[in-house]
Design an enzyme around this catalytic site. Structure first.
Site, PDB file in Angstrom:
ATOM      1  N   ARG A  51      -1.018  11.402   3.598  1.00  0.00           N
ATOM      2  CA  ARG A  51      -1.708  11.220   2.320  1.00  0.00           C
ATOM      3  C   ARG A  51      -2.614  12.413   2.065  1.00  0.00           C
ATOM      4  O   ARG A  51      -2.240  13.351   1.388  1.00  0.00           O
ATOM      5  CB  ARG A  51      -2.517   9.922   2.318  1.00  0.00           C
ATOM      6  CG  ARG A  51      -1.668   8.728   1.946  1.00  0.00           C
ATOM      7  CD  ARG A  51      -2.303   7.441   2.371  1.00  0.00           C
ATOM      8  NE  ARG A  51      -2.454   7.375   3.820  1.00  0.00           N
ATOM      9  CZ  ARG A  51      -2.746   6.287   4.474  1.00  0.00           C
ATOM     10  NH1 ARG A  51      -2.969   5.184   3.830  1.00  0.00           N
ATOM     11  NH2 ARG A  51      -2.831   6.280   5.783  1.00  0.00           N
ATOM     12  N   SER A  57      -2.568   0.038   3.270  1.00  0.00           N
ATOM     13  CA  SER A  57      -2.413  -1.402   3.477  1.00  0.00           C
ATOM     14  C   SER A  57      -3.778  -2.079   3.542  1.00  0.00           C
ATOM     15  O   SER A  57      -3.968  -3.171   3.003  1.00  0.00           O
ATOM     16  CB  SER A  57      -1.633  -1.684   4.763  1.00  0.00           C
ATOM     17  OG  SER A  57      -0.342  -1.145   4.684  1.00  0.00           O
ATOM     18  N   LYS A 107      -4.260  -5.040  18.552  1.00  0.00           N
ATOM     19  CA  LYS A 107      -4.628  -4.918  17.146  1.00  0.00           C
ATOM     20  C   LYS A 107      -4.470  -6.249  16.416  1.00  0.00           C
ATOM     21  O   LYS A 107      -3.548  -7.013  16.720  1.00  0.00           O
ATOM     22  CB  LYS A 107      -3.706  -3.857  16.504  1.00  0.00           C
ATOM     23  CG  LYS A 107      -4.405  -3.019  15.460  1.00  0.00           C
ATOM     24  CD  LYS A 107      -3.578  -1.812  15.090  1.00  0.00           C
ATOM     25  CE  LYS A 107      -3.803  -1.466  13.636  1.00  0.00           C
ATOM     26  NZ  LYS A 107      -3.068  -0.295  13.215  1.00  0.00           N
ATOM     27  N   HIS A 128       4.836   3.588   1.479  1.00  0.00           N
ATOM     28  CA  HIS A 128       5.795   3.541   2.587  1.00  0.00           C
ATOM     29  C   HIS A 128       7.235   3.621   2.060  1.00  0.00           C
ATOM     30  O   HIS A 128       8.065   4.326   2.610  1.00  0.00           O
ATOM     31  CB  HIS A 128       5.655   2.220   3.368  1.00  0.00           C
ATOM     32  CG  HIS A 128       4.340   2.015   4.040  1.00  0.00           C
ATOM     33  ND1 HIS A 128       3.637   0.842   3.912  1.00  0.00           N
ATOM     34  CD2 HIS A 128       3.596   2.812   4.847  1.00  0.00           C
ATOM     35  CE1 HIS A 128       2.530   0.911   4.631  1.00  0.00           C
ATOM     36  NE2 HIS A 128       2.461   2.099   5.195  1.00  0.00           N
TER      37      HIS A 128
END
Ligand code: ADP
Length: 165
Positions: free
Chosen positions: A90, A128, A41, A17
């Protein structure tokens, strides 16, 4: 001056990040990181904690602003006067979801453009969720996150670990 927002969960922020933030800062006049607070979430860190970890990682002199937001990224962009949403890519696995999201965002607000920055080689496999898993099992994460995050992760996951571990 072009303002860009960089929305995400950042639960917690890692080197992948930070690399995207630094590169966005070199391209755009103003960068605002948006920490998403999605009530449906489950996060390891609260929105305030994620904001604080980002600020601590960026340092007090950073020109990059960090705020939490709820709801749509295009609305957050509009609130910040941003015409760009930055997202990091990614591998191919990110593409499907990101492609869908960027097309939806363009439909919701054609004045906001999504710009993808590809990750650096060193961070291709960094996420993460994987970090949390590695840390929970006692793996070394120090090269992958800034020091305040390494400390917070160890503290949080240690207190969550079942007794006897
Ligand atoms: P989200 O839940 O929105 O995907 P994340 O915090 O996982 O939130 O990611 C925020 C943004 O950072 C996304 O655009 C994501 O693709 C990007 N990102 C995540 N990990 C990396 C990495 N290792 N390298 C580059 N970009 C990354």
């Amino acid at each position: 001056m072009t303002t860009a927002v960089y929305p995400g969960s950042f639960d917690p922020v890692h080197q992948g990040h930070l690399d995207i933030i630094e590169r966005a800062r070199q391209i755009f006049g103003r960068v605002v990181v948006g920490v998403l607070e999605n009530p449906t979430k489950r996060y390891l860190f609260s929105a305030d904690e994620r904001v604080a970890l980002l600020r601590a990682s960026l340092g007090a002199d950073s020109p990059v602003a960090v705020r939490s937001f709820q709801g749509l990224a295009v609305e957050f962009a509009a609130e910040e006067g941003a015409s760009v949403i930055v997202r990091g890519l990614r591998a191919v696995s990110d593409l499907d979801n990101e492609f869908q999201m960027s097309l939806m965002n363009r439909r919701l607000n054609p004045a906001v453009h999504t710009v993808f920055l590809t990750t650096s080689f060193a961070n291709v496999f960094l996420s993460s969720s994987l970090l949390k898993e590695v840390c929970a099992f006692g793996g070394r994460i120090d090269e992958m996150v800034p020091p305040p995050v390494a400390e917070a992760l160890r503290e949080r996951l240690a207190t969550r670990a079942p007794a006897g571990r």
